[in-house]
Design a protein around this motif. Structure first.
Motif, mmCIF file in Angstrom:
data_model
loop_
_atom_site.group_PDB
_atom_site.id
_atom_site.type_symbol
_atom_site.label_atom_id
_atom_site.label_comp_id
_atom_site.label_asym_id
_atom_site.label_seq_id
_atom_site.Cartn_x
_atom_site.Cartn_y
_atom_site.Cartn_z
ATOM 1 N N GLU A 161 0.702 -1.261 -0.189
ATOM 2 C CA GLU A 161 -0.005 0.370 -0.057
ATOM 3 C C GLU A 161 1.065 1.344 -0.502
ATOM 4 N N ILE A 213 -5.454 2.754 5.392
ATOM 5 C CA ILE A 213 -5.187 4.000 4.469
ATOM 6 C C ILE A 213 -5.596 2.955 2.863
ATOM 7 N N ARG A 214 -7.145 1.752 3.089
ATOM 8 C CA ARG A 214 -7.188 0.846 2.058
ATOM 9 C C ARG A 214 -8.917 2.103 2.546
ATOM 10 N N GLY A 215 -8.349 2.779 3.014
ATOM 11 C CA GLY A 215 -10.031 4.366 3.399
ATOM 12 C C GLY A 215 -11.444 3.081 3.290
ATOM 13 N N THR A 243 1.243 9.592 4.546
ATOM 14 C CA THR A 243 -0.236 9.104 3.737
ATOM 15 C C THR A 243 -0.637 8.322 4.662
ATOM 16 N N SER A 271 -4.903 9.717 5.149
ATOM 17 C CA SER A 271 -5.709 8.959 4.449
ATOM 18 C C SER A 271 -6.548 8.604 5.562
ATOM 19 N N ASP A 322 -8.957 11.977 5.284
ATOM 20 C CA ASP A 322 -9.847 11.030 4.506
ATOM 21 C C ASP A 322 -11.432 10.739 4.287
#
Length: 348
Positions: A86, A116-118, A158, A162, A165
């Motif tokens: 990732e 991180i994978r949302g 990152t 994330s 987000d």
């Protein structure tokens, strides 16, 4: 594990003790045929039954330690590979030297994967919500720590992006208790590192979700920015809004496990703040002036209403507040510390 981290067979583990198959079978009470099947297989832990493993751990030195190290190493390697896929690089040296339990740190790395994978799912909220607690929080601190050589990730930027987000997608009308906790935890960690206030203190409809997120952001920002005016704004919000005060009172005791984590955000009428007192004393000694001002002006007076004995640590609290107050340059903090000390001495 061997020096290079490779799995060890049962024969390798017992070799230095001079034990052969018959010895291990006799000590463990297992059939020699069972030991034979495992003896030279480096992957024997994946083949042994739970009951047989218990017998081996209780009778042969080194088996228990190897079994745990192997399980931790195996999970660690999988997580490192998944995170690398990732775009996140794990600092293995920082991971190994940390004084936080490796299991907590691996849980934090797994949380990073969710973030991180949302994945704004119930499973993600439920998993992140489990980090409400002192040791779990320390693991997340290590995950988000941007200092090279100290943080679990070589570059957590990152992860920050994330997290920011993901937060709005957890902050939805049809929220759950776990999503409230998860949102608080995420915003708290990001604010702690950036020192910036990511949320407005003036919510149109005060409620548990908005109030709890506000608290997480404010606590993180206080720790990261040392903003005394922010601490004062937060105190005024609590004075004006009962739901904010109720969540503030709930947070410390559940975080330190003095009280049970409850989905209705309530505490029992009778509660000793023993663990909370220990944590507050630590924070008075270690955190910046703005955070200390929040403690002496906001949380400690609230805690004393719930437990006037403060977990049996009133004397320690008086000494800690006196010492820290004398070190503060800001007159307002010194005066607030002195006022609290006088109150405590009058009640002692």
């Amino acid at each position: 594990m061997t020096a290079d981290g490779e799995p060890k067979s049962l024969s390798e583990i017992t070799k230095d003790m001079g034990l052969n198959m018959s010895d291990v079978a006799a000590f463990s009470g297992l059939d020699e045929s069972t030991i034979f099947r495992l003896w030279d297989n480096a992957e024997w832990l994946d083949r042994v039954s739970g009951r047989s493993l218990q017998s081996l751990m209780s009778s042969v030195p080194g088996i228990a330690e190897y079994s745990m190290a192997h399980a931790v190493r195996k999970r660690r390697d999988v997580l490192i590979g998944d995170l690398n896929g990732e775009g996140l690089t794990v600092d293995v040296a920082a991971l190994e030297k940390s004084d936080v339990a490796q299991q907590h740190l691996l849980n934090a790395l797994e949380a990073a994967l969710h973030i991180i994978r949302g994945e704004a799912t119930q499973k993600t909220s439920s998993f992140i919500a489990r980090f409400w607690g002192r040791e779990q929080d320390r693991a997340l601190e290590a995950l988000y720590n941007p200092e090279p050589g100290s943080g679990l990730l070589s570059d957590p930027q990152t992860l920050f992006d994330s997290s920011i987000d993901l937060a709005p997608r957890l902050n939805r009308k049809s929220y759950s208790f776990h999503s409230i906790l998860a949102l608080n935890i995420l915003t708290h960690q990001v604010s702690k590192v950036t020192g910036e206030l990511e949320a407005d203190l003036g919510f149109e409809v005060p409620g548990r979700q908005a109030a709890f997120m506000m608290r997480g952001v404010v606590m993180g920002s206080l720790i990261g920015s040392n903003d005394i005016e922010l601490a004062e704004r937060y105190r005024r919000e609590l004075d004006a809004t009962p739901v904010y005060a109720a969540l503030e009172e709930w947070s410390f005791p559940t975080y330190t496990r003095d009280g049970r984590i409850s989905s209705d955000f309530t505490l029992p009428s009778s509660l000793s703040l023993r663990n909370t007192a220990t944590e507050v004393l630590r924070e008075i000694a270690e955190y910046n002036d703005a955070y200390v001002y929040y403690l002496v002006s906001t949380y400690i007076p609230l805690a004393l209403k719930r437990d006037p004995a403060f977990g049996g640590k009133i004397a320690e609290l008086i000494q800690a507040v006196e010492l820290r107050g004398a070190e503060c340059r800001d007159k307002r903090i010194r005066q607030t510390c002195n006022t609290l000390v006088r109150r405590l001495k009058g009640a002692a």
